[in-house]
Scaffold this motif. Structure first.
Motif, PDB file in Angstrom:
ATOM      1  N   LEU A  36       7.192   5.352   1.672  1.00 19.28           N
ATOM      2  CA  LEU A  36       5.867   5.236   2.289  1.00 19.28           C
ATOM      3  C   LEU A  36       6.101   5.439   3.775  1.00 19.28           C
ATOM      4  CD1 LEU A  36       2.978   4.056   1.419  1.00 19.28           C
ATOM      5  CD2 LEU A  36       3.791   1.896   2.264  1.00 19.28           C
ATOM      6  N   ARG A  92       8.393  -4.603  -4.336  1.00 20.78           N
ATOM      7  CA  ARG A  92       7.765  -5.201  -3.142  1.00 20.78           C
ATOM      8  C   ARG A  92       6.309  -4.741  -3.014  1.00 20.78           C
ATOM      9  NH1 ARG A  92      10.491  -7.995   0.290  1.00 20.78           N
ATOM     10  NH2 ARG A  92       9.137  -7.474   2.034  1.00 20.78           N
ATOM     11  N   PRO A 136      -0.649  -6.143  -6.395  1.00 20.41           N
ATOM     12  CA  PRO A 136      -0.665  -7.541  -6.781  1.00 20.41           C
ATOM     13  C   PRO A 136       0.435  -7.911  -7.776  1.00 20.41           C
ATOM     14  CG  PRO A 136      -2.247  -6.355  -8.128  1.00 20.41           C
ATOM     15  CD  PRO A 136      -1.637  -5.346  -7.176  1.00 20.41           C
ATOM     16  N   SER A 149      -1.318  -3.480 -10.974  1.00 18.10           N
ATOM     17  CA  SER A 149      -2.727  -3.802 -11.218  1.00 18.10           C
ATOM     18  C   SER A 149      -3.215  -3.319 -12.584  1.00 18.10           C
ATOM     19  CB  SER A 149      -3.605  -3.209 -10.107  1.00 18.10           C
ATOM     20  OG  SER A 149      -3.523  -1.805 -10.105  1.00 18.10           O
ATOM     21  N   TYR A 165      -5.696  -2.532  -4.791  1.00 21.59           N
ATOM     22  CA  TYR A 165      -5.117  -2.879  -6.093  1.00 21.59           C
ATOM     23  C   TYR A 165      -5.343  -4.367  -6.395  1.00 21.59           C
ATOM     24  CZ  TYR A 165      -2.734   1.589  -5.339  1.00 21.59           C
ATOM     25  OH  TYR A 165      -2.453   2.917  -5.090  1.00 21.59           O
TER      26      TYR A 165
HETATM   27  N1  LIG Z   1       0.796   0.899  -9.038  1.00 15.84           N
HETATM   28  C1  LIG Z   1       0.707  -0.301  -8.259  1.00 15.84           C
HETATM   29  C2  LIG Z   1       0.497   0.037  -6.782  1.00 15.84           C
HETATM   30  C3  LIG Z   1       0.389  -1.211  -5.923  1.00 15.84           C
HETATM   31  C4  LIG Z   1       0.516  -0.881  -4.433  1.00 15.84           C
HETATM   32  O1  LIG Z   1       0.921   0.199  -4.032  1.00 15.84           O
HETATM   33  N2  LIG Z   1       0.137  -1.871  -3.624  1.00 15.84           N
HETATM   34  C5  LIG Z   1       0.286  -1.703  -2.192  1.00 15.84           C
HETATM   35  C6  LIG Z   1      -0.709  -2.570  -1.436  1.00 15.84           C
HETATM   36  S1  LIG Z   1      -2.230  -1.760  -1.203  1.00 15.84           S
HETATM   37  C7  LIG Z   1       1.669  -2.195  -1.801  1.00 15.84           C
HETATM   38  O2  LIG Z   1       2.081  -3.235  -2.240  1.00 15.84           O
HETATM   39  N3  LIG Z   1       2.359  -1.405  -0.969  1.00 15.84           N
HETATM   40  C8  LIG Z   1       3.651  -1.738  -0.452  1.00 15.84           C
HETATM   41  C9  LIG Z   1       4.653  -0.655  -0.672  1.00 15.84           C
HETATM   42  O3  LIG Z   1       4.375   0.310  -1.420  1.00 15.84           O
HETATM   43  O4  LIG Z   1       5.728  -0.786  -0.098  1.00 15.84           O
HETATM   44  C10 LIG Z   1      -0.455  -1.155  -8.784  1.00 15.84           C
HETATM   45  O5  LIG Z   1      -1.363  -0.598  -9.409  1.00 15.84           O
HETATM   46  O6  LIG Z   1      -0.409  -2.388  -8.629  1.00 15.84           O
END
Ligand SMILES: N[C@@H](CCC(=O)N[C@@H](CS)C(=O)NCC(=O)O)C(=O)O
Length: 251
Positions: A250, A52, A55, A67, A16
């Motif tokens: 997650l 949390r 980006p 994103s 992302y």
């Molecule tokens: N819909 C969000 C998804 C962003 C996302 O899931 N980023 C991941 C990093 S690859 C994250 O921060 N994961 C941490 C979590 O979900 O706790 C976007 O498009 O920015």
């Protein structure tokens, strides 16, 4: 007009974040970056990113999450070169492909494969769910690839010119490659050839060199490495050394 300098919060390893960095590079936008993993963000990070997640884009006093929202904002602030098709129907199709990748490839490649092999194991010291990883690699990703293959052109990009659809889908396959899952060119020849074309673009190739270098060193050494590679890291960071689980489910 004074050229804005944006600030990005998020690791180069995230698909992302990659999506946003490629859009910025394509549009020639300058930025500083705090390349943290979301799981290491402290309280100040959570104030900026209530889920949390990375980006986050900071533009002066504005904080922009997600994103897709960030890329759309950058497109509206800097319409040329455009990364969204001019035709209304194609623009909707580009957004749908972006959403397909963010949601489904995010689930299969990031949650079920990359997170299992990376943060879950190394940050949270939890065992890899082998059955889940294998199902994602052997059943779910092939089903997605069957669908994607039907969307792929024999030449050029998905909707003619390079768009947010190409950038988003290709960003996820970089993370698949990081856990050694490649697109089999004999089963999905159009997708494999398209992916090679997209990842060869200078915007992706430059980031790939950084991602490969970062992935090889332990977290505490990554900042120094990135600085030595000339990356525009901010002096301050929202990162800590204490891993925390996110807000969204997650596991
Ligand atoms: N819909 C969000 C998804 C962003 C996302 O899931 N980023 C991941 C990093 S690859 C994250 O921060 N994961 C941490 C979590 O979900 O706790 C976007 O498009 O920015």
């Amino acid at each position: 007009m004074h050229e804005p300098v944006y600030h990005i919060v998020g690791s180069y390893i995230s698909p992302y974040v990659r999506k946003v960095l490629v859009v910025m590079a394509h549009k020639g936008l300058r930025y500083s970056i705090d390349p943290i993993a979301p799981f290491l963000g402290g309280d100040a990070f959570q104030q900026l990113s209530p889920l949390r997640r990375i980006p986050v884009l900071i533009d002066g006093k504005r904080v922009i999450n997600d994103s897709t929202v960030i890329c759309q904002y950058l497109e509206e602030r800097h319409p040329t070169p455009s990364l969204y098709p001019a035709d209304l129907g194609e623009r909707a199709q580009a957004r749908w492909l972006e959403e397909y990748a963010d949601a489904r490839l995010g689930e299969v490649i990031v949650t079920d494969m990359f997170y299992q092999r990376g943060p879950k194991r190394f940050l949270f010291k939890e065992p890899l769910d082998e059955a889940r990883f294998n199902r994602a690699r052997d059943v779910e990703l092939p089903a997605s690839l069957d669908w994607l293959e039907a969307q792929m052109p024999s030449d050029g990009f998905v909707l003619g010119a390079l768009s947010i659809a190409d950038i988003t889908i290709a960003s996820f396959f970089r993370n698949a490659a990081m856990v050694r899952v490649e697109v089999d060119a004999t089963r999905w020849p159009l997708t494999a050839a398209w992916l090679q074309r997209v990842l060869s673009l200078p915007e992706f190739a430059r980031l790939a060199r950084i991602e490969d270098a970062v992935a090889r060193v332990p977290l505490p050494e990554q900042r120094d490495l990135l600085l030595s590679m000339g990356e525009p890291l901010s002096a301050d960071t929202l990162g800590t050394m204490t891993p925390r689980k996110g807000v969204m489910r997650l596991d």
